[in-house]
Design an enzyme around this catalytic site. Structure first.
Site, PDB file in Angstrom:
ATOM      1  CD1 TRP A  34      -2.133  -1.856   2.164  1.00  0.00           C
ATOM      2  CD2 TRP A  34      -2.970  -1.366   0.254  1.00  0.00           C
ATOM      3  NE1 TRP A  34      -3.210  -2.768   1.967  1.00  0.00           N
ATOM      4  CE2 TRP A  34      -3.648  -2.423   0.810  1.00  0.00           C
ATOM      5  CE3 TRP A  34      -3.154  -1.080  -1.194  1.00  0.00           C
ATOM      6  CZ2 TRP A  34      -4.601  -3.154  -0.079  1.00  0.00           C
ATOM      7  CZ3 TRP A  34      -4.047  -1.551  -2.024  1.00  0.00           C
ATOM      8  CH2 TRP A  34      -4.883  -2.639  -1.206  1.00  0.00           C
ATOM      9  CG  HIS A  39       0.854   0.537   5.324  1.00  0.00           C
ATOM     10  ND1 HIS A  39       0.411  -0.536   5.726  1.00  0.00           N
ATOM     11  CD2 HIS A  39       1.834   0.198   4.438  1.00  0.00           C
ATOM     12  CE1 HIS A  39       0.929  -1.433   5.349  1.00  0.00           C
ATOM     13  NE2 HIS A  39       1.722  -1.269   4.291  1.00  0.00           N
ATOM     14  CG  ASP A  78       6.772  -1.032   4.451  1.00  0.00           C
ATOM     15  OD1 ASP A  78       7.281  -2.221   4.644  1.00  0.00           O
ATOM     16  OD2 ASP A  78       6.123  -0.585   4.025  1.00  0.00           O
ATOM     17  NE  ARG A  81      13.013  -2.026   3.326  1.00  0.00           N
ATOM     18  CZ  ARG A  81      12.602  -1.962   2.246  1.00  0.00           C
ATOM     19  NH1 ARG A  81      12.772  -3.088   1.229  1.00  0.00           N
ATOM     20  NH2 ARG A  81      11.488  -1.350   1.816  1.00  0.00           N
ATOM     21  CG  HIS A  95       6.644  -6.689   5.430  1.00  0.00           C
ATOM     22  ND1 HIS A  95       6.186  -5.577   5.795  1.00  0.00           N
ATOM     23  CD2 HIS A  95       7.828  -7.071   6.236  1.00  0.00           C
ATOM     24  CE1 HIS A  95       7.276  -5.010   6.384  1.00  0.00           C
ATOM     25  NE2 HIS A  95       8.040  -5.744   6.808  1.00  0.00           N
ATOM     26  CG  HIS A 149       3.553  -2.305   7.998  1.00  0.00           C
ATOM     27  ND1 HIS A 149       3.743  -0.954   7.549  1.00  0.00           N
ATOM     28  CD2 HIS A 149       3.776  -3.310   7.343  1.00  0.00           C
ATOM     29  CE1 HIS A 149       4.157  -1.352   6.432  1.00  0.00           C
ATOM     30  NE2 HIS A 149       4.463  -2.676   6.262  1.00  0.00           N
ATOM     31  CG  ASP A 153       2.395  -5.433   4.975  1.00  0.00           C
ATOM     32  OD1 ASP A 153       2.437  -4.682   4.173  1.00  0.00           O
ATOM     33  OD2 ASP A 153       3.350  -5.817   5.655  1.00  0.00           O
ATOM     34  CG  HIS A 159       1.945  -7.920   0.765  1.00  0.00           C
ATOM     35  ND1 HIS A 159       2.947  -7.465   1.881  1.00  0.00           N
ATOM     36  CD2 HIS A 159       2.229  -7.008  -0.146  1.00  0.00           C
ATOM     37  CE1 HIS A 159       3.883  -6.905   1.272  1.00  0.00           C
ATOM     38  NE2 HIS A 159       3.559  -6.184   0.211  1.00  0.00           N
ATOM     39  CG  HIS A 183       4.687  -6.319  -4.686  1.00  0.00           C
ATOM     40  ND1 HIS A 183       4.054  -7.262  -4.068  1.00  0.00           N
ATOM     41  CD2 HIS A 183       4.573  -5.297  -3.735  1.00  0.00           C
ATOM     42  CE1 HIS A 183       3.946  -7.108  -2.876  1.00  0.00           C
ATOM     43  NE2 HIS A 183       4.222  -5.891  -2.592  1.00  0.00           N
ATOM     44  CG  ASP A 187       3.066  -2.417  -2.718  1.00  0.00           C
ATOM     45  OD1 ASP A 187       2.250  -3.028  -2.540  1.00  0.00           O
ATOM     46  OD2 ASP A 187       4.414  -2.447  -2.771  1.00  0.00           O
TER      47      ASP A 187
END
Length: 279
Positions: A34, A39, A78, A81, A95, A149, A153, A159, A183, A187
């Site tokens: 998303w 989100h 998300d 990272r 996820h 989250h 997802d 997903h 994808h 999203d």
């Protein structure tokens, strides 16, 4: 079930393919369902349906956060990272779950065998931590961020899609002259193409009928059922476009489906949080 035709089955001229691949190099990696806008929308829709007791519990957990709101933490998982690479790596498989090759029937031993490394089990595990008043506040706060989250997802159809193409990440598409993948299109591409701001999106989504019975306020949450329902969308004829170039007809057909999934995600998240925090 016959696998939908993907753009990879079509011959693309070498020069066009090179241009597309160069554009794809600029597209963020997978595990973003998303996007930030989607989100935030799921979280805001969930807040509408929370009980006063649940809202008070969430406010207490979020005290001190830079943006102490559900939408404010909705994309935290998300962003790991960048801010916490170790946790981001450990949670990367939480996820999604790939069940399309198995007719969208979730079997934990097959699809999530390694200690719950998939979105179905991550939702259950993190909700249990959130609901446990004996857990440290820091653990419950982190669990809240994960739950907000991951419930978003699991309502993004890809997903819960095919392992063979990494949930559509390997399927090249082009929208408005920009290279991407299927994808990423689901999203954020379809939402962003509408050109609406967050307030207008919320008005639009709140006007939708719930489309599903109100989620049960019980634990553990029905995350396997949500994944299976999302997967059934991912395997519908036409979701994998016949051509790499995405036109307005695709958006007109599939953006309403994405909107319903956002609405459902908000309702299911609200029910999950009410069950975990409202008792």
């Amino acid at each position: 079930m016959t696998r939908p035709i993907t753009p990879r089955a079509h011959a693309i001229p070498a020069r066009a393919l090179l241009t597309l691949l160069l554009a794809l190099a600029l597209v963020p990696g997978n595990a973003l369902a998303w996007g930030r806008l989607g989100h935030r929308l799921v979280a805001a829709l969930a807040w509408d349906e929370l009980t006063p007791q649940t809202r008070r519990a969430i406010d207490a957990l979020l005290a001190g956060e830079s943006d102490p709101t559900l939408p404010g933490i909705a994309s935290w998982a998300d962003e790991l990272r960048e801010h916490d690479p170790d946790l981001g790596k450990r949670s990367s498989k939480w996820h999604y779950v790939n069940i399309a090759e198995d007719d969208c029937v979730y079997v934990q031993a097959r699809h999530c065998p390694n200690g719950g490394d998939c979105v179905v089990e991550a939702i259950r595990t993190q909700t249990a931590i959130l609901a446990d008043r004996d857990q440290p506040r820091t653990a419950r706060l982190q669990a809240l961020k994960f739950v907000v989250h991951f419930v978003g997802d699991v309502h993004q159809p890809l997903h819960a899609g095919y392992a063979s193409d990494k949930g559509g990440n390997d399927v090249q598409v082009n929208l408005n002259g920009k290279g991407s993948n299927l994808h990423s299109l689901w999203d954020s591409g379809m939402l962003n193409a509408a050109g609406l701001d967050e307030a207008v999106w919320l008005q639009r989504l709140r006007a939708l009928p719930l489309a599903v019975p109100m989620a049960r306020e019980a634990l553990p949450p029905a995350s396997a059922e949500w994944a299976e329902a999302s997967c059934q969308i991912a395997i519908r004829p036409g979701l994998y476009p016949a051509k790499a170039v995405i036109g307005p007809d695709y958006l007109q057909t599939w953006r309403p489906v994405a909107e319903v999934q956002l609405r459902r995600g908000g309702a299911q998240l609200a029910a999950t949080l009410n069950a975990a925090l409202g008792g």
